[in-house]
Write a protein that holds these residues in place. Structure first.
Motif, mmCIF file in Angstrom:
data_model
loop_
_atom_site.group_PDB
_atom_site.id
_atom_site.type_symbol
_atom_site.label_atom_id
_atom_site.label_comp_id
_atom_site.label_asym_id
_atom_site.label_seq_id
_atom_site.Cartn_x
_atom_site.Cartn_y
_atom_site.Cartn_z
ATOM 1 N N LYS A 103 -3.345 6.703 4.225
ATOM 2 C CA LYS A 103 -3.960 7.905 4.793
ATOM 3 C C LYS A 103 -5.419 8.044 4.344
ATOM 4 C CE LYS A 103 0.226 10.685 5.340
ATOM 5 N NZ LYS A 103 0.942 11.923 4.925
ATOM 6 N N GLN A 104 -5.681 7.715 3.081
ATOM 7 C CA GLN A 104 -7.048 7.796 2.570
ATOM 8 C C GLN A 104 -7.966 6.821 3.296
ATOM 9 O OE1 GLN A 104 -6.424 7.104 -1.641
ATOM 10 N NE2 GLN A 104 -6.459 9.290 -2.101
ATOM 11 N N ARG A 105 -7.464 5.617 3.578
ATOM 12 C CA ARG A 105 -8.265 4.641 4.301
ATOM 13 C C ARG A 105 -8.571 5.130 5.716
ATOM 14 N NH1 ARG A 105 -8.841 -0.516 2.042
ATOM 15 N NH2 ARG A 105 -8.846 -0.195 -0.197
ATOM 16 N N TRP B 50 0.849 -1.183 0.000
ATOM 17 C CA TRP B 50 0.000 0.000 0.000
ATOM 18 C C TRP B 50 0.888 1.239 0.000
ATOM 19 C CZ3 TRP B 50 -5.141 0.075 3.109
ATOM 20 C CH2 TRP B 50 -5.860 -1.096 2.878
ATOM 21 N N SER B 51 0.542 2.237 -0.789
ATOM 22 C CA SER B 51 1.277 3.495 -0.745
ATOM 23 C C SER B 51 0.879 4.253 0.520
ATOM 24 C CB SER B 51 0.953 4.353 -1.969
ATOM 25 O OG SER B 51 -0.382 4.811 -1.916
ATOM 26 N N LYS B 52 1.741 5.154 0.937
ATOM 27 C CA LYS B 52 1.457 5.963 2.124
ATOM 28 C C LYS B 52 0.178 6.776 1.916
ATOM 29 C CE LYS B 52 3.825 9.042 5.371
ATOM 30 N NZ LYS B 52 5.078 9.785 5.634
ATOM 31 N N LYS B 53 -0.030 7.257 0.695
ATOM 32 C CA LYS B 53 -1.223 8.038 0.383
ATOM 33 C C LYS B 53 -2.482 7.204 0.554
ATOM 34 C CE LYS B 53 -3.390 10.790 -3.281
ATOM 35 N NZ LYS B 53 -3.238 11.293 -4.686
ATOM 36 N N THR B 54 -2.440 5.959 0.086
ATOM 37 C CA THR B 54 -3.603 5.076 0.208
ATOM 38 C C THR B 54 -3.918 4.780 1.669
ATOM 39 O OG1 THR B 54 -3.148 4.051 -1.929
ATOM 40 C CG2 THR B 54 -4.557 2.824 -0.409
ATOM 41 N N ASN C 272 -13.072 9.433 0.029
ATOM 42 C CA ASN C 272 -11.629 9.286 0.175
ATOM 43 C C ASN C 272 -11.111 8.009 -0.463
ATOM 44 O OD1 ASN C 272 -10.950 11.640 1.608
ATOM 45 N ND2 ASN C 272 -11.838 10.782 3.452
ATOM 46 N N THR C 273 -12.009 7.079 -0.775
ATOM 47 C CA THR C 273 -11.606 5.834 -1.424
ATOM 48 C C THR C 273 -12.553 5.548 -2.576
ATOM 49 O OG1 THR C 273 -13.019 4.410 -0.066
ATOM 50 C CG2 THR C 273 -10.835 4.919 0.797
ATOM 51 N N THR C 274 -12.091 4.772 -3.520
ATOM 52 C CA THR C 274 -12.924 4.443 -4.671
ATOM 53 C C THR C 274 -14.090 3.554 -4.271
ATOM 54 O OG1 THR C 274 -11.455 2.577 -5.152
ATOM 55 C CG2 THR C 274 -11.001 4.648 -6.281
#
Length: 285
Positions: free
Chosen positions: A30-32, A24-28, A99-101
């Motif tokens: 945070k979005q979760r 998981w990317s750091k951005k993902t 924030n998430t798809t």
């Protein structure tokens, strides 16, 4: 189904997730967190710096429906609509934008679905955002061009809020000019001078007081993230129910009451106004 992890050593929630969610990317990550899909010991947490202790249970992929009634929302209150812009009265507890798809329970998706027809799907662009727990006026544009046109004049837009705070300021009126700096790791604003800090101006007027709380009318000249929440906390009167800058509560006392913009087409001032709901005023008691 949520994926469960057992904490083996003390850590903060963001660091734990980054270390354990490989791939998981750091951005993902945070979005979760911001999308309320992470739980610690059965309770949803969105705080990056949430402390974890040994044997805590962290769940990833938790589904939490966003609604003031605990049920899925299918329709929002539209307070203004023309072919260029749409203003709604967003209820507290609902994200402005997903924030998430995976998430479809946010104002943009609900409004888009509400206005679309089988042969005509509506496209919308958010002009600005309100925090999940803030109720009130939220504005959308029907094209990128209309959005940019409104944003070009956003610095002169009038933005007025109602806030219920702990205690009450000594002065009936005041202005806070403390600069703000975003901390993406902790997902909060730091206050005070810093090379990365940006100017922020918040005016407030005390409208009503009780022995322990006060109702403020707040006008912001700038629109920094968490500006009102951070500034009032700095003043010593955090917003009721604001866990990030004050004390946790069932409801946060912040409502976007009035917004005046320059219309993107006719270039004339246009105002929207909506009063806070009853349960907002109930926080004063």
């Amino acid at each position: 189904m949520a994926e469960k992890f057992i904490v083996k050593e003390r850590s903060t929630l963001l660091d734990f997730l980054i270390n354990h969610l490989t791939g998981w990317s750091k951005k993902t990550v945070k979005q979760r967190l911001q999308g309320s899909s992470i739980a610690v010991n059965g309770e949803i947490s969105t705080k990056y710096d949430f402390p974890l202790n040994v044997n805590d249970v962290v769940e990833v992929g938790v589904v939490k429906k966003a609604s003031t009634q605990g049920q899925t929302l299918h329709k929002l209150e539209i307070i203004y609509q023309d072919k260029d812009i749409i203003a709604i009265n967003k209820p507290a507890g609902l994200l402005s934008v997903g924030n998430t798809t995976e998430s479809k329970q946010h104002a943009l998706a609900i409004l888009r679905n509400q206005l679309s027809r089988a042969k005509k799907q509506v496209k919308l662009w958010p002009v600005h955002r309100l925090d999940r727990d803030t109720s009130g006026i939220l504005l959308f544009a029907t094209s990128k061009e209309m959005r940019e046109s409104v944003m070009d004049k956003w610095s002169i837009a009038e933005k007025i809020y109602l806030a219920i705070v702990e205690g009450y300021p000594k002065e009936k009126k005041g202005t806070i000019t403390q600069p703000l700096r975003a901390d993406e790791r902790e997902y909060r604003m730091h206050i005070g001078k810093h090379p990365d800090a940006k100017a922020a101006v918040t005016h407030y007027t005390v409208k009503q007081t009780t022995p322990e709380r006060a109702l403020l009318e707040v006008k912001i000249e700038t629109g920094r993230q968490h500006q009102i929440r951070a500034h009032l906390a700095w003043l010593g009167h955090s917003i009721l129910g604001d866990e990030r800058y004050g004390t946790k509560g069932e409801k946060m006392g912040l409502h976007a009451k009035k917004l005046t913009i320059i219309h993107p087409v006719n270039k004339k001032p246009l105002s929207f106004e909506v009063d806070a709901p009853r349960d907002f005023y109930a926080l004063l008691n």
